[in-house]
Design an enzyme around this catalytic site. Structure first.
Site, mmCIF file in Angstrom:
data_model
loop_
_atom_site.group_PDB
_atom_site.id
_atom_site.type_symbol
_atom_site.label_atom_id
_atom_site.label_comp_id
_atom_site.label_asym_id
_atom_site.label_seq_id
_atom_site.Cartn_x
_atom_site.Cartn_y
_atom_site.Cartn_z
ATOM 1 N N ASP A 178 10.398 0.691 -13.337
ATOM 2 C CA ASP A 178 9.472 -0.403 -13.622
ATOM 3 C C ASP A 178 10.044 -1.158 -14.814
ATOM 4 O O ASP A 178 10.444 -0.535 -15.808
ATOM 5 C CB ASP A 178 8.068 0.154 -13.961
ATOM 6 C CG ASP A 178 6.998 -0.942 -13.951
ATOM 7 O OD1 ASP A 178 7.193 -1.974 -14.610
ATOM 8 O OD2 ASP A 178 5.961 -0.749 -13.300
ATOM 9 N N THR A 236 2.737 0.950 0.384
ATOM 10 C CA THR A 236 1.352 0.452 0.394
ATOM 11 C C THR A 236 1.262 -0.798 -0.473
ATOM 12 O O THR A 236 0.172 -1.199 -0.863
ATOM 13 C CB THR A 236 0.354 1.501 -0.142
ATOM 14 O OG1 THR A 236 0.698 1.813 -1.486
ATOM 15 C CG2 THR A 236 0.314 2.758 0.704
ATOM 16 N N SER A 237 2.418 -1.408 -0.814
ATOM 17 C CA SER A 237 2.346 -2.580 -1.704
ATOM 18 C C SER A 237 2.259 -3.871 -0.876
ATOM 19 O O SER A 237 1.143 -4.318 -0.572
ATOM 20 C CB SER A 237 3.473 -2.578 -2.728
ATOM 21 O OG SER A 237 4.683 -2.979 -2.170
ATOM 22 N N ARG A 238 3.369 -4.441 -0.477
ATOM 23 C CA ARG A 238 3.357 -5.603 0.408
ATOM 24 C C ARG A 238 4.533 -5.457 1.361
ATOM 25 O O ARG A 238 5.612 -4.985 0.968
ATOM 26 C CB ARG A 238 3.494 -6.914 -0.380
ATOM 27 C CG ARG A 238 2.222 -7.369 -1.088
ATOM 28 C CD ARG A 238 1.093 -7.749 -0.124
ATOM 29 N NE ARG A 238 -0.120 -8.181 -0.793
ATOM 30 C CZ ARG A 238 -1.161 -7.406 -1.100
ATOM 31 N NH1 ARG A 238 -1.129 -6.117 -0.803
ATOM 32 N NH2 ARG A 238 -2.221 -7.914 -1.684
ATOM 33 N N GLU A 267 2.395 -9.073 8.913
ATOM 34 C CA GLU A 267 1.093 -8.498 9.297
ATOM 35 C C GLU A 267 0.015 -9.554 9.542
ATOM 36 O O GLU A 267 -0.987 -9.287 10.197
ATOM 37 C CB GLU A 267 0.613 -7.496 8.236
ATOM 38 C CG GLU A 267 0.222 -8.124 6.914
ATOM 39 C CD GLU A 267 -0.265 -7.096 5.898
ATOM 40 O OE1 GLU A 267 0.404 -6.060 5.723
ATOM 41 O OE2 GLU A 267 -1.317 -7.335 5.270
ATOM 42 N N HIS A 299 -3.203 -1.987 6.718
ATOM 43 C CA HIS A 299 -3.629 -2.490 5.402
ATOM 44 C C HIS A 299 -5.037 -2.005 5.054
ATOM 45 O O HIS A 299 -5.944 -2.809 4.827
ATOM 46 C CB HIS A 299 -3.551 -4.024 5.362
ATOM 47 C CG HIS A 299 -3.352 -4.553 3.972
ATOM 48 N ND1 HIS A 299 -2.510 -5.596 3.678
ATOM 49 C CD2 HIS A 299 -3.879 -4.164 2.783
ATOM 50 C CE1 HIS A 299 -2.538 -5.839 2.386
ATOM 51 N NE2 HIS A 299 -3.369 -4.969 1.815
HETATM 52 P P1 NAI Z 1 -0.096 -3.847 -11.311
HETATM 53 O O1 NAI Z 1 0.185 -5.271 -11.632
HETATM 54 O O2 NAI Z 1 -1.057 -3.080 -12.137
HETATM 55 O O3 NAI Z 1 1.268 -3.023 -11.292
HETATM 56 C C1 NAI Z 1 2.456 -3.499 -10.703
HETATM 57 C C2 NAI Z 1 3.614 -2.872 -11.467
HETATM 58 O O4 NAI Z 1 4.815 -3.224 -10.778
HETATM 59 C C3 NAI Z 1 3.732 -3.379 -12.916
HETATM 60 O O5 NAI Z 1 3.821 -2.281 -13.806
HETATM 61 C C4 NAI Z 1 5.022 -4.186 -12.888
HETATM 62 O O6 NAI Z 1 5.725 -4.141 -14.133
HETATM 63 C C5 NAI Z 1 5.794 -3.476 -11.788
HETATM 64 N N1 NAI Z 1 6.921 -4.240 -11.251
HETATM 65 C C6 NAI Z 1 7.066 -5.601 -11.178
HETATM 66 N N2 NAI Z 1 8.288 -5.879 -10.688
HETATM 67 C C7 NAI Z 1 8.899 -4.692 -10.447
HETATM 68 C C8 NAI Z 1 10.186 -4.350 -9.958
HETATM 69 N N3 NAI Z 1 11.096 -5.277 -9.606
HETATM 70 N N4 NAI Z 1 10.502 -3.028 -9.856
HETATM 71 C C9 NAI Z 1 9.620 -2.082 -10.220
HETATM 72 N N5 NAI Z 1 8.380 -2.355 -10.707
HETATM 73 C C10 NAI Z 1 8.041 -3.649 -10.811
HETATM 74 O O7 NAI Z 1 -0.539 -3.851 -9.760
HETATM 75 P P2 NAI Z 1 -1.346 -2.730 -8.991
HETATM 76 O O8 NAI Z 1 -2.812 -2.992 -9.101
HETATM 77 O O9 NAI Z 1 -0.834 -1.400 -9.355
HETATM 78 O O10 NAI Z 1 -0.948 -3.068 -7.477
HETATM 79 C C11 NAI Z 1 0.397 -2.982 -7.029
HETATM 80 C C12 NAI Z 1 0.507 -3.682 -5.699
HETATM 81 O O11 NAI Z 1 -0.216 -2.935 -4.710
HETATM 82 C C13 NAI Z 1 -0.154 -5.080 -5.649
HETATM 83 O O12 NAI Z 1 0.716 -6.081 -6.130
HETATM 84 C C14 NAI Z 1 -0.440 -5.249 -4.181
HETATM 85 O O13 NAI Z 1 0.679 -5.872 -3.589
HETATM 86 C C15 NAI Z 1 -0.562 -3.811 -3.653
HETATM 87 N N6 NAI Z 1 -1.917 -3.501 -3.212
HETATM 88 C C16 NAI Z 1 -2.084 -3.025 -1.946
HETATM 89 C C17 NAI Z 1 -3.341 -2.716 -1.471
HETATM 90 C C18 NAI Z 1 -3.546 -2.126 -0.123
HETATM 91 O O14 NAI Z 1 -4.680 -2.120 0.374
HETATM 92 N N7 NAI Z 1 -2.516 -1.606 0.514
HETATM 93 C C19 NAI Z 1 -4.524 -2.966 -2.293
HETATM 94 C C20 NAI Z 1 -4.235 -3.387 -3.649
HETATM 95 C C21 NAI Z 1 -2.972 -3.678 -4.070
#
Ligand code: NAI
Length: 348
Positions: A178, A236-238, A267, A299
């Protein structure tokens, strides 16, 4: 305030109605529920609405935002944390405020990610079908102890940190990447390493970074090749964080051991709909579904009662705050989010 709520599903309405209620029984805002997905073809449905609320499959690209703005929309209230479906620069230029739900239940997504790991490892999906057909053989169902395995977590923000905590509870060796390492994760024994080391040494890799220009196809042919043979990959991210075609090649060669996906690059045309009577036109997705070692959910990581309650409440609160001119900065999505995070000298 009049809010056009796009892509509404029957299971969401009770949560939004409850959040929109007031002690005197009158609704706070006028919610116009729309089954339609927001796109260039459906912007007219929001004409005259000061606010529009959208979900992850909606299209808030520049032309859509311009049409909404012309119709009087000044607030875009996202019912999600991710905002990769919004042209943030154009919203900024037009003066449309974009508010999101930065955190609801990180446990919902984190537990789902770990659920995918357990299901794939112990092959619950195959065992379930087998037992229903009275096939009680264990051939092909052998898994491994999670204990003492190395798990690489990419992105240790709100959700990734909860994943780390759960996995530390299993006795896993958790390493992470990160650009902004978390002191909380370091305190629980997570070790930050450079991505090549994470790929080369992890038995399981799980993605929790946002989708940005820097993370699009982060998992590509080269990164897949550098993973340990037989590694498990969880997303589970995007969807677009993984190059799906490269993933299919790595599955066909047997290099990647198993894959759990809650998200998929394309999706938007598939998820959140019942397509059980239709022919799937997406050949890449259709191929992905043929692998016995791939487990896909549509999702649903966010989909718990607690998360849906929090999403609805924050969405309504965001609308109320906007109306009263006191927007929470932490919920605002702005151009500052577009700057790629700087990679620290260790290349994390
Ligand atoms: P957050 O913003 O709290 O954490 C994201 C982390 O990723 C941050 O610490 C950031 O520094 C890090 N990051 C950014 N670029 C990076 C890289 N190149 N390499 C490694 N780490 C990097 O976001 P949160 O709430 O933890 O959510 C993460 C992702 O989960 C969201 O952006 C969303 O895409 C996805 N998500 C999926 C859901 C689902 O239902 N499957 C629901 C909610 C979020």
């Amino acid at each position: 305030m009049k809010i056009a709520v796009y892509s509404i599903k029957p299971y969401e309405k009770p949560f939004l109605d409850a959040a929109n209620g007031t002690p005197n029984g009158q609704p706070n805002h006028e919610l116009g529920y729309l089954d339609a997905r927001l796109s260039q073809a459906t912007t007219d449905l929001a004409r005259g609405c000061a606010a529009v609320s959208i979900f992850v499959g909606d299209d808030a690209s520049a032309p859509v935002l311009r049409a909404l703005h012309a119709g009087g929309t000044r607030l875009l209230a996202l019912r999600s944390a991710g905002f990769n479906h919004v042209d943030v620069s154009e919203a900024d230029r037009l003066g449309i405020t974009v508010l999101r739900v930065p955190a609801y239940s990180p446990y919902a997504v984190a537990e789902h990610a770990v659920g995918l790991m357990l299901a794939l490892n112990r092959k619950f999906h195959r065992a379930f079908n087998r037992v229903r057909e009275q096939n009680f053989s264990l051939d092909g169902l052998m898994g491994f102890d999670m204990h003492a395995k190395t798990v690489g977590v990419i992105g240790t923000g709100t959700i990734g940190a909860v994943v780390c905590r759960i996995l530390r509870g299993f006795g896993c060796d958790v390493i992470a990447s990160d650009p902004m390492p978390s002191a909380e994760c370091v305190a629980m024994g997570v070790r930050y390493v450079a991505l090549p080391e994470l790929y080369a040494t992890s038995d399981i890799i799980t993605l929790h970074c946002p989708l940005t220009p820097a993370t699009r196809h982060l998992v590509c042919e080269a990164s897949l090749e550098s993973m340990k043979p037989g590694a498990m990959l969880i997303n589970t991210s995007r969807g677009a964080v993984i190059d799906t075609r490269a993933l299919i090649a790595a599955l066909k060669s047997g290099h990647v051991g198993s894959v759990g996906l809650d998200v998929y690059e394309e999706e938007g045309d598939l998820f959140f709909k019942d397509l059980s009577a239709e022919v799937i036109q997406d050949d890449v997705f259709a191929r992905l579904m043929t692998f016995p070692n791939v487990l896909i959910t549509a999702h649903q990581g966010f989909f718990t009662r607690e998360a849906c309650t929090a999403i609805a409440q924050t969405t309504i609160d965001n609308a109320t705050d906007f109306e009263q001119g006191r927007v929470k900065d932490a919920n605002r999505v702005g151009v500052r989010h577009l700057a790629p995070p700087t990679i620290n000298p260790a290349g994390h």
